[in-house]
Design a protein around this motif. Structure first.
Motif, PDB file in Angstrom:
ATOM      1  N   PHE A 195       0.862  -1.449  -0.045  1.00 30.00           N
ATOM      2  CA  PHE A 195      -0.058   0.037  -0.059  1.00 30.00           C
ATOM      3  C   PHE A 195       1.035   1.335  -0.330  1.00 30.00           C
ATOM      4  N   LEU A 196       2.006   1.120   0.599  1.00 32.60           N
ATOM      5  CA  LEU A 196       2.826   2.541   0.754  1.00 32.60           C
ATOM      6  C   LEU A 196       3.126   3.340  -0.447  1.00 32.60           C
ATOM      7  N   PRO A 197       3.487   2.500  -1.453  1.00 28.80           N
ATOM      8  CA  PRO A 197       3.906   3.284  -2.754  1.00 28.80           C
ATOM      9  C   PRO A 197       2.723   4.091  -3.329  1.00 28.80           C
ATOM     10  N   ARG A 210      -0.190   7.456  13.465  1.00 34.04           N
ATOM     11  CA  ARG A 210       0.060   6.284  14.526  1.00 34.04           C
ATOM     12  C   ARG A 210       0.550   5.265  13.815  1.00 34.04           C
ATOM     13  N   LEU A 211      -0.186   4.751  12.559  1.00 34.19           N
ATOM     14  CA  LEU A 211       0.136   3.569  11.906  1.00 34.19           C
ATOM     15  C   LEU A 211       1.129   3.633  10.917  1.00 34.19           C
ATOM     16  N   PHE A 212       1.822   4.917  10.244  1.00 34.05           N
ATOM     17  CA  PHE A 212       2.593   4.609   9.312  1.00 34.05           C
ATOM     18  C   PHE A 212       3.789   5.901   9.798  1.00 34.05           C
ATOM     19  N   GLY A 213       3.490   6.594  10.664  1.00 38.33           N
ATOM     20  CA  GLY A 213       4.362   7.671  11.336  1.00 38.33           C
ATOM     21  C   GLY A 213       4.270   9.175  10.558  1.00 38.33           C
ATOM     22  N   SER A 214       3.413   9.251   9.444  1.00 39.77           N
ATOM     23  CA  SER A 214       3.385  10.387   8.774  1.00 39.77           C
ATOM     24  C   SER A 214       1.670  10.707   8.667  1.00 39.77           C
TER      25      SER A 214
END
Length: 412
Positions: free
Chosen positions: A393-395, A408-412
């Motif tokens: 999912f991140l890209p 909280r979950l991804f840092g940004s």
């Protein structure tokens, strides 16, 4: 387009629909929120095929009440109609008929996504499908959903043939759920989580329903009832929970048997009282909703109920459902084969959070997950364990989208 201009010139931010998520995914403390309520137009309707194109701020209730009398309704809706189309997609919401019709994303044909870099993406299950998979259940983090094309289903009317069945153990609940899956479209259970968490003492009410061609009488006129004030303390507490649960159980037990019921009363019972959350007082409540795989459903559910009983906490709104053996379209979709348990707890600060930590351990050991739409405190390691495709999912994430949950979950 104004939406693209807003995203490019003001941000980072997050889209906010009707604010019905119990968690913090549509909140952005100290930052920008894009309210999508103004995106409330119906763009195109085909009465022959049931294909609707509308903007993302349209409420599910608006679709149901406008097109239901014309013989078409949404195939899947959650326990409230007061959510937007965009929010339903971003959370890939489910209803009481997952085993029959899947989740909301299964009935989205196309969607239009505005990105903060000025890109406009049109995607669907077979068109730019990676973007579609990331956006369905993507918590609003791939961009702002502006418009969607939905496949509605033809219906004979607004009525359901229903059956209410009391049960007295988890084993009995699961037997009812399994036996009902082939013949009943909607299945759901209420469980009295104060009755022990042991097989001989866990009572509840099992409800099932099918669309009906029968006419159940005059169509009820919508009545707007409201919780007009916030009490100084939660009305759901140790003194009230046991009598609340006992009264609800015996009331529903007295109604056991078959009936014809309007779909709104069966599918959306909480919509009958607006601002019902105020009953939890100024500190509010947490909802904890988990899913565990089929092989662990009995042991994990027993373990969670025992932990709740030992903690001295409890829930009035306790819903137990089974999901069907179906795959989902979203990388981060919550529905999956197994059993989901949803519980509401008054916010007692650290005491409640410590209980959730213990429940997390049970869910993780079972190989389950928590529902982001209902979450306001899930640790990052719990999310990553429950959603192993998070790295895919991140890209696809939009760098201009940020929320309290994403931080909280991804840092940004």
């Amino acid at each position: 387009m104004r939406v693209l201009h807003e995203l490019q010139t003001r941000g980072p931010g997050i889209a906010y629909g009707n604010g019905r998520s119990y968690g913090d995914q549509c909140l952005h403390p100290g930052g920008v929120i894009w309210h999508t309520a103004g995106l409330d137009h119906f763009s195109h309707w085909n009465p022959d095929t049931g294909v609707l194109t509308c903007e993302a701020g349209v409420l599910l209730q608006d679709i149901q009440r406008l097109l239901g009398p014309r013989g078409w309704m949404l195939p899947v809706t959650p326990g409230t109609q007061l959510v937007t189309v965009g929010g339903a997609i971003a959370n890939d919401v489910h209803g009481k008929n997952h085993h029959a019709l899947g989740s909301f994303g299964d009935h989205v044909l196309r969607l239009w996504l505005a990105r903060s870099d000025g890109e406009w993406i049109e995607c669907g299950p077979t068109q730019q499908s990676p973007w579609f998979a990331a956006t369905v259940g993507g918590m609003g983090l791939t961009g702002v959903i502006v418009r969607a094309q939905l496949q509605l289903r033809r219906v004979a009317g607004p009525w359901l043939d229903t059956e209410t069945i009391p049960y007295s153990s988890l084993e009995e609940f699961f037997a009812l759920a399994d036996d009902s899956e082939a013949a009943w479209e909607h299945t759901v259970g209420w469980i009295d989580c104060l009755t022990g968490g042991v097989s001989s003492g866990t009572r509840g009410i099992f409800m099932r329903a099918n669309p009906s061609a029968a006419r159940g009488g005059a169509i009820p006129q919508p009545k707007e009832r409201r919780m007009l004030f916030t009490p100084p303390v939660s009305l759901v507490n140790r003194l009230t929970l046991r009598p609340f649960n006992a009264a609800y159980y015996h009331l529903q037990r007295s109604r056991a048997g078959r009936a014809v019921q309007h779909h709104e009363a069966f599918l959306y019972p909480l919509d009958g009282l607006l601002e019902w959350n105020r009953m939890y007082g100024p500190r509010g409540f947490y909802q904890y909703q988990s899913v565990v795989p089929p092989h662990a459903r009995l042991d994990a559910t027993h373990a969670m109920l025992r932990e709740i009983a030992r903690s001295g906490e409890g829930s009035f709104l306790a819903v137990l459902k089974t999901f069907g053996d179906r795959s989902t379209r979203g990388l981060l979709s919550f529905p999956r084969p197994g059993t989901t348990l949803a519980l509401d707890f008054p916010n007692r600060s650290e005491r409640t959070l410590r209980l959730f930590d213990r429940l997390d351990a049970i869910v993780l050991e079972a190989g389950g997950a928590l529902y982001p739409a209902k979450d306001a405190r899930m640790p990052r390691h719990v999310f990553e364990a429950g959603y192993p495709r998070w790295h895919e999912f991140l890209p696809m994430r939009d760098a201009g989208m940020s929320s309290a949950m994403s931080r909280r979950l991804f840092g940004s």
